[in-house]
Design a protein around this motif. Structure first.
Motif: not given
Length: 216
Positions: A24, A35, A39-40, A43, A66-67, A70, A74
């Protein structure tokens, strides 16, 4: 009489390692996206939670989710980058006993794959390990609902009757209970000797894949 053998991939034929999630970060680096560790982790959680919201796999829906999860923006290209990277996440070599098992079963049955991921990427992983040739079809969760929904197993049995097919997988709920509910036979690959049980029809349990040769 068994006519078709259906295999799961992740943690059945191919082990999934925690380190693969590090891809990722590499995919984000490829796109020059800054990131943090937070953040990691978000995701990573979003990928897992997606499956509880959407029961099919669609890259556009996935990046949108995902957007939303989070609260980031992205690009859609991120999904293509990460799935491409994960397509290369396999061990250096597959166990010789598994190769011998696949060769033996291929001579007796039609063998197919049923996976809860993108079919094109899973085919690349199987090809990378040299075992795609043992399977006539790779069924994925892009056109029907994923396991344990009945639709997944109905597509995987093809023109056969459910009772003529046997599912082999590591996930008791998705692979085994789902298969039993759809009328298939099932073999639970349980290398860690978990104590859970599935409900309903009898199923087999093995701790090594080569034990399949003693059952089918």
């Amino acid at each position: 009489m068994i006519k078709r053998v259906i295999f799961d991939i992740d943690n059945t034929l191919i082990p999934w390692k925690e380190e693969y999630y590090q891809e990722i970060k590499k995919a984000l680096d490829d796109l020059n996206i800054e990131h943090t560790e937070k953040d990691y982790n978000e995701i990573k959680k979003a990928f897992s939670e997606y499956e509880n919201v959407y029961y099919k796999f669609d890259r556009k829906l996935m990046i949108e989710y995902i957007n939303k999860y989070t609260k980031k923006n992205y690009p859609e290209e991120f999904i293509y980058k990460i799935t491409k990277r994960w397509a290369n996440c396999v061990p250096d070599k597959i166990d010789d006993n598994i190769i011998r098992m696949l060769e033996h079963l291929q001579n007796k049955y039609e063998m197919v794959i049923l996976t809860d991921w993108y079919g094109d990427q899973q085919e690349k992983r199987l090809e990378k390990l040299g075992i795609l040739k043992y399977f006539s079809v790779v069924y994925s969760a892009e056109k029907t609902k994923r396991k344990p929904f009945k639709e997944a197993f109905i597509q995987a049995i093809g023109n056969n009757k459910p009772e003529e097919c046997i599912m082999i997988g590591d996930n008791l709920e998705r692979d085994i209970q789902g298969a039993l509910n759809a009328g298939l036979q099932a073999i639970w690959y349980n290398p860690n000797n978990k104590t859970e049980t599935a409900k309903g029809v009898k199923y087999y349990t093995i701790s090594k894949l080569e034990e399949l040769l003693n059952i089918i």
